[in-house]
Design a protein around this motif. Sequence first.
Motif, short mmCIF file in Angstrom:
data_model
loop_
_atom_site.label_atom_id
_atom_site.label_comp_id
_atom_site.label_asym_id
_atom_site.label_seq_id
_atom_site.Cartn_x
_atom_site.Cartn_y
_atom_site.Cartn_z
N GLY A 202 0.79 -1.22 0.00
CA GLY A 202 0.00 0.00 0.00
C GLY A 202 0.83 1.27 0.00
N VAL A 235 -3.93 -5.20 1.68
CA VAL A 235 -3.18 -3.99 1.35
C VAL A 235 -2.34 -3.63 2.58
N ASP A 237 0.62 -1.43 4.29
CA ASP A 237 1.51 -0.27 4.25
C ASP A 237 2.83 -0.61 4.91
N ASP A 243 0.67 5.93 3.37
CA ASP A 243 -0.53 5.17 3.00
C ASP A 243 -0.99 5.68 1.64
N ASN A 245 -2.15 3.71 -0.95
CA ASN A 245 -3.28 2.95 -1.47
C ASN A 245 -4.00 2.23 -0.35
N SER A 246 -5.30 2.20 -0.42
CA SER A 246 -6.11 1.45 0.54
C SER A 246 -7.24 0.80 -0.24
N CYS A 247 -8.06 0.03 0.46
CA CYS A 247 -9.08 -0.76 -0.23
C CYS A 247 -10.08 0.08 -1.03
N SER A 249 -9.25 2.96 -2.59
CA SER A 249 -8.55 3.85 -3.53
C SER A 249 -8.87 3.47 -4.97
N ASP A 270 -7.45 -3.76 4.70
CA ASP A 270 -6.32 -2.86 4.89
C ASP A 270 -5.50 -3.30 6.10
N ASN A 271 -4.19 -3.37 5.93
CA ASN A 271 -3.24 -3.65 7.01
C ASN A 271 -3.69 -4.82 7.89
#
Length: 293
Positions: A202, A235, A237, A243, A245-247, A249, A270-271
Amino acid sequence: MPWHWASKDMWLWSVLALVLMVLASGVVNAHATGEQKDRAKKYKGGGTTSNLRNIIIGRCYHYMSLYPDIGDKNCSGIWQELVDAVQRKDPCKIIQEDYKRLALVAAQTIPCHKTLLWSRTNDLVHRYTKATSAFITLEDTFLGFLFNGLTWCGKPLRPGMNFKFCPAWNECDHNSISSFWRMASAAFARASCGIVNVMLNGSADGDIARKESFFRTVEIPNMDPTRVSEVKVWVIDDIQGDDKNSCNSKSLMELKQFIEGYKLKYSCIDNYRPIQALQCTGNPDHAACNQCH
């Protein structure tokens, strides 16, 4: 014997000797020309890994000792299949089909829900699979374990491996290494079933899953939607990175459409907390590592 018959026999033997000399000269010249052409081609990559045969056979026996369920593999036969796939061939004209027999003799069953793919997270994903037996990357499979980190190529006009020069990864489209990993990635994707997890970076610049990545060009197209119940994207980071990119984005929304275009169910997280916990072992004082959940 009449003299004219003796003369005729001598003439025939002379002609035969001359023909044999011409043929022998041609073979020698062809061999010399082949050697010259082999020596003349200098690729940008390093040559075949030293002691490649011993490394592959040693890894083969080591893997069988670690995972006896894989059965009895012919380690010397696997080495010979690799040699047969590339020797006497242009190292820039090796295709996946050349490795077909190698893939067959090294095949194994992948348990459902165990597949973990990755892109731009090489170090982290393998730290994770070493810390837990919950997932398997391509490099943890028998085929991936045998050849991970190694280099090889043959010589166009002679048997054996070229220990001086091999094409670099991007030097030509169908080089011996990139074609091997395309073949192995496709086989891994086809063997996968249940939930397939994917670890993506990410914090990386640009699209989170590049259009030229194996994940998009090889692995997703080779999954069987009747056997793969879901593609779950993690995703992740960098613990001290941005950060980007995230779910939700744009890059992930485009990836979602791409995956669903192959009739595969998509989900994203995410993460993923177990991965973040692993990252925190090296950064215990980071803010992300001091949260109560």
